[in-house]
Design a protein around this motif. Structure first.
Motif, PDB file in Angstrom:
ATOM      1  N   ARG A 289       0.832  -1.187   0.071  1.00  0.00           N
ATOM      2  CA  ARG A 289       0.006   0.015   0.306  1.00  0.00           C
ATOM      3  C   ARG A 289       0.924   1.258  -0.055  1.00  0.00           C
ATOM      4  N   GLN A 290       1.886   1.191   0.731  1.00  0.00           N
ATOM      5  CA  GLN A 290       2.816   2.546   0.633  1.00  0.00           C
ATOM      6  C   GLN A 290       3.550   2.677  -0.514  1.00  0.00           C
ATOM      7  N   SER A 291       3.686   1.503  -1.305  1.00  0.00           N
ATOM      8  CA  SER A 291       4.327   1.802  -2.549  1.00  0.00           C
ATOM      9  C   SER A 291       3.699   2.275  -3.834  1.00  0.00           C
ATOM     10  N   MET A 292       2.283   2.432  -3.444  1.00  0.00           N
ATOM     11  CA  MET A 292       1.149   2.709  -4.354  1.00  0.00           C
ATOM     12  C   MET A 292       1.162   4.253  -4.592  1.00  0.00           C
ATOM     13  N   SER A 293       0.998   4.580  -6.090  1.00  0.00           N
ATOM     14  CA  SER A 293       0.796   5.883  -6.036  1.00  0.00           C
ATOM     15  C   SER A 293      -0.884   6.122  -6.628  1.00  0.00           C
ATOM     16  N   GLY A 294      -1.239   6.889  -5.517  1.00  0.00           N
ATOM     17  CA  GLY A 294      -2.903   7.134  -5.692  1.00  0.00           C
ATOM     18  C   GLY A 294      -3.539   5.495  -5.292  1.00  0.00           C
ATOM     19  N   ILE A 295      -4.316   5.299  -6.415  1.00  0.00           N
ATOM     20  CA  ILE A 295      -4.957   3.927  -6.279  1.00  0.00           C
ATOM     21  C   ILE A 295      -4.499   2.953  -7.350  1.00  0.00           C
ATOM     22  N   GLN A 296      -3.115   3.343  -7.758  1.00  0.00           N
ATOM     23  CA  GLN A 296      -2.578   2.309  -8.843  1.00  0.00           C
ATOM     24  C   GLN A 296      -1.896   1.057  -8.273  1.00  0.00           C
TER      25      GLN A 296
ATOM     26  N   SER B  26     -11.851  -4.713  -4.450  1.00  0.00           N
ATOM     27  CA  SER B  26     -12.587  -4.281  -5.675  1.00  0.00           C
ATOM     28  C   SER B  26     -13.762  -3.043  -5.007  1.00  0.00           C
ATOM     29  N   SER B  27     -13.999  -3.422  -3.860  1.00  0.00           N
ATOM     30  CA  SER B  27     -15.178  -2.539  -3.599  1.00  0.00           C
ATOM     31  C   SER B  27     -14.593  -1.244  -2.591  1.00  0.00           C
ATOM     32  N   ALA B  28     -13.151  -1.218  -2.327  1.00  0.00           N
ATOM     33  CA  ALA B  28     -12.499  -0.236  -1.776  1.00  0.00           C
ATOM     34  C   ALA B  28     -11.148  -0.031  -2.222  1.00  0.00           C
ATOM     35  N   VAL B  29     -10.863   0.607  -3.674  1.00  0.00           N
ATOM     36  CA  VAL B  29      -9.554   0.667  -4.351  1.00  0.00           C
ATOM     37  C   VAL B  29      -8.425   1.045  -3.621  1.00  0.00           C
ATOM     38  N   SER B  30      -8.653   1.622  -2.362  1.00  0.00           N
ATOM     39  CA  SER B  30      -7.545   2.318  -1.698  1.00  0.00           C
ATOM     40  C   SER B  30      -6.913   1.175  -0.526  1.00  0.00           C
ATOM     41  N   GLU B  31      -7.532   0.199  -0.508  1.00  0.00           N
ATOM     42  CA  GLU B  31      -7.200  -0.851   0.485  1.00  0.00           C
ATOM     43  C   GLU B  31      -6.742  -2.201  -0.300  1.00  0.00           C
ATOM     44  N   LEU B  32      -5.728  -2.948   0.428  1.00  0.00           N
ATOM     45  CA  LEU B  32      -5.038  -4.134  -0.192  1.00  0.00           C
ATOM     46  C   LEU B  32      -5.717  -5.049   0.714  1.00  0.00           C
ATOM     47  N   LYS B  33      -5.857  -6.499   0.316  1.00  0.00           N
ATOM     48  CA  LYS B  33      -6.230  -7.619   1.128  1.00  0.00           C
ATOM     49  C   LYS B  33      -5.199  -8.642   0.838  1.00  0.00           C
ATOM     50  N   GLY B  34      -4.677  -9.052   1.695  1.00  0.00           N
ATOM     51  CA  GLY B  34      -3.778 -10.200   1.866  1.00  0.00           C
ATOM     52  C   GLY B  34      -3.951 -11.465   2.488  1.00  0.00           C
ATOM     53  N   THR B  35      -3.619 -12.632   2.061  1.00  0.00           N
ATOM     54  CA  THR B  35      -3.664 -13.995   2.739  1.00  0.00           C
ATOM     55  C   THR B  35      -2.405 -14.642   2.506  1.00  0.00           C
ATOM     56  N   ALA B  36      -2.127 -15.313   3.547  1.00  0.00           N
ATOM     57  CA  ALA B  36      -0.754 -16.154   3.686  1.00  0.00           C
ATOM     58  C   ALA B  36      -1.260 -17.378   4.467  1.00  0.00           C
ATOM     59  N   SER B  37      -0.430 -18.521   3.944  1.00  0.00           N
ATOM     60  CA  SER B  37      -0.660 -19.833   4.674  1.00  0.00           C
ATOM     61  C   SER B  37       0.621 -20.636   4.391  1.00  0.00           C
TER      62      SER B  37
ATOM     63  N   LYS C 100      -4.819   0.072   4.542  1.00  0.00           N
ATOM     64  CA  LYS C 100      -5.326   0.979   3.694  1.00  0.00           C
ATOM     65  C   LYS C 100      -4.952   2.364   4.252  1.00  0.00           C
ATOM     66  N   LYS C 101      -5.064   3.464   3.585  1.00  0.00           N
ATOM     67  CA  LYS C 101      -4.747   4.673   4.325  1.00  0.00           C
ATOM     68  C   LYS C 101      -6.325   5.320   4.766  1.00  0.00           C
ATOM     69  N   ASP C 102      -6.164   5.738   6.095  1.00  0.00           N
ATOM     70  CA  ASP C 102      -7.313   6.110   6.759  1.00  0.00           C
ATOM     71  C   ASP C 102      -7.705   7.223   5.704  1.00  0.00           C
ATOM     72  N   LEU C 103      -9.386   7.370   5.804  1.00  0.00           N
ATOM     73  CA  LEU C 103     -10.018   8.314   5.263  1.00  0.00           C
ATOM     74  C   LEU C 103      -9.469   9.843   5.840  1.00  0.00           C
ATOM     75  N   GLY C 104      -8.899  10.483   5.440  1.00  0.00           N
ATOM     76  CA  GLY C 104      -8.193  11.825   6.259  1.00  0.00           C
ATOM     77  C   GLY C 104      -8.220  13.036   5.053  1.00  0.00           C
ATOM     78  N   HIS C 105      -7.977  14.087   5.419  1.00  0.00           N
ATOM     79  CA  HIS C 105      -7.850  15.107   4.363  1.00  0.00           C
ATOM     80  C   HIS C 105      -6.298  15.630   4.483  1.00  0.00           C
TER      81      HIS C 105
END
Length: 496
Positions: free
Chosen positions: A60-67, A102-113, A138-143
């Motif tokens: 998430r930190q490496s993302m530029s915007g939502i890319q 897909s429903s909140a593109v500013s968030e990443l979801k991970g799984t590990a096993s 994710k990044k908190d919704l803040g301004h």
């Protein structure tokens, strides 16, 4: 006798221990072995969770915007692998995956096993224990309110040491990295202010008429030649009314008369800084430190001269050999897209001129973002229910340089000696700059610093909030540096 033997035989318990032990050993192995294997599996799961968290945070930190693409996914995997090395706890089938929500593109979801081999429990047919975790970031919704304080002194027209185009051209294209990194559709608002600075700032349009002096003092005198040398005949100070001003000289023609409104909206409304709070105003004096009142104090009315700013007017100011007025600064505002943002940066950096006074740039950057000063009504602590985080991004290509006969926001230093304190003029201004940086941090403004192609960074590095908020650039990577700062702005957190 026979009956006695048989009775002793029946009652004899000798030799029963072995079969009883044999019967009890298997439950004991299960109990001890299970505890050991479960303990190892628990430790493996805990380590797996930390690695998963590190992975999604890094991604998430490496993302530029939502890319989010292969590069960002690779960054996430790299951090996961570092935090859970292959073979740890003899893990098998180690897997990690991260996707964009897909429903909140500013968030990443991970799984590990992973499958953790057992030791003693293997006897009972349990050869491994499977562990699995999930993680979100994710990044908190803040301004965010961000004021960019940009060095536009003459040296910015030069090419950096790595060659290529000018430093100012690299700034104009590189600053887009900041906008791109914060260009999300998560409902947050990011505003940008731009303060181009050299030896003064062009801020009149952002102020009100009552903030500008009607009458002010300038140096009176003239240069003359004698026996091959140049001298200045200092006739003291002269008081000039605004309708006698010629503040357009040097930037597109003269103006023989005017008023405060005309000055502010001229496009050439560079200022002379007002006296420090509590210091003399006639003649003007400046402290080598800056107080909160210096930042936030506003005039009570149009006659409150102690809190008003002078007009930077090379046409009536004497005793200098160098002057210039940068492009207009702009207060905090939103930009609809990257093109609009880039156009604003280009306009703000159109005039490249003058000496390097970090203190005047930083002071006005802080005034633009302050919640209690000139722009208090437009700088709220919250928008809706979410906080507004405040940042200053300060970029320079050199050390503070006052110049011997330069006309700056502090007048003509070599003649008026307005700056109080000990040391050289440069040392006083450095102290003043550092004081402003300290004050900004005490006001909970995060200060980011970029030293562009600078060999001696000591005087500006201290200004940054921390070492991680200080960046250097040789010019070739300036866009990446701005982008990195953009990724660092905001509140990155785990959501699970």
């Amino acid at each position: 006798m026979c009956r006695q033997f048989l009775r002793r035989l029946v009652n004899d318990e000798g030799g029963n221990v072995l079969p009883l032990f044999a019967m009890g050993i298997f439950p004991l192995i299960g109990l001890v072995g299970g505890a050991m294997d479960i303990s190892i599996a628990y430790m493996a799961r805990s380590k797996l969770q930390k690695a998963c968290d590190a992975g999604v945070l890094a991604g998430r930190q490496s993302m530029s915007g939502i890319q989010f693409g292969s590069s960002e996914k690779g960054q996430a995997k790299e951090f996961f692998d570092f935090n859970y090395p292959a073979g740890l706890y003899n893990a098998k089938k180690l897997k990690f995956d991260v996707v964009q929500n897909s429903s909140a593109v500013s968030e990443l979801k991970g799984t590990a096993s992973a499958d953790i081999p057992t030791s003693l429990m293997r006897v009972f047919g349990f050869s491994e224990i499977s562990v699995a975790v999930t993680c979100n970031a994710k990044k908190d919704l803040g301004h965010n309110d961000i004021v960019m304080v940009l060095d536009v002194t003459g040296s910015m027209n030069d090419a950096p040491s790595t060659g290529g185009g000018s430093k100012i051209s690299k700034l104009r294209t590189g600053a887009s990295g900041l906008f791109r990194a914060l260009d999300t559709n998560d409902g947050s608002t990011t505003r940008y202010g731009i303060v181009p600075y050299s030896h003064t700032v062009n801020v009149g349009r952002s102020l009100q008429n009552r903030d500008i002096l009607v009458e002010q003092q300038y140096v009176d005198g003239y240069f003359y030649q004698s026996r091959g040398r140049t001298y200045f005949a200092n006739n003291g100070l002269k008081t000039v009314h605004i309708n006698q001003s010629s503040w357009n000289i040097g930037n597109g023609g003269g103006n023989s008369g005017g008023n405060r409104q005309g000055f502010r909206t001229s496009g050439n409304a560079c200022i002379e800084e007002r006296a420090s709070d509590g210091y003399d105003t006639n003649p003007i004096e400046y402290s080598d430190t800056v107080t909160l009142q210096d930042v936030d104090g506003t005039p009570a009315n149009g006659n409150d001269s102690a809190k008003q700013f002078g007009r930077y007017d090379p046409g009536v100011q004497n005793g200098h050999t160098q002057d210039g007025c940068p492009s207009e600064a702009t207060t905090l505002r939103e930009y609809d897209n990257e093109t609009a943002f880039n156009n604003a940066v280009s306009a703000a950096t159109a005039r490249v001129t003058g000496g390097t006074y970090h203190d005047i740039g930083m002071l006005w950057g802080l005034r633009f973002v302050s919640r209690n000063g000139f722009f208090a009504s437009d700088n709220p602590e919250k928008r809706g229910q979410y906080p507004v985080n405040q940042h200053i991004v300060f970029m320079t290509d050199g050390k503070l340089d006052t110049g011997p006969s330069l006309y700056s926001a502090y007048g003509v230093d070599w003649l008026t000696d307005r700056m109080q304190g000990s040391g050289t003029q440069t040392e006083k201004h450095i102290k003043r700059f550092e004081s402003i940086c300290t004050l900004a941090k005490s006001m909970k403004v995060t200060v980011w610093v970029i030293a562009l192609d600078v060999t001696d960074v000591n005087s500006v590095k201290k200004c940054a909030t921390s070492d991680s908020h200080f960046h250097t650039s040789d010019g070739s990577d300036l866009e990446e540096v701005f982008e990195s700062i953009g990724r660092g702005i905001g509140n990155l957190r785990l959501t699970e």
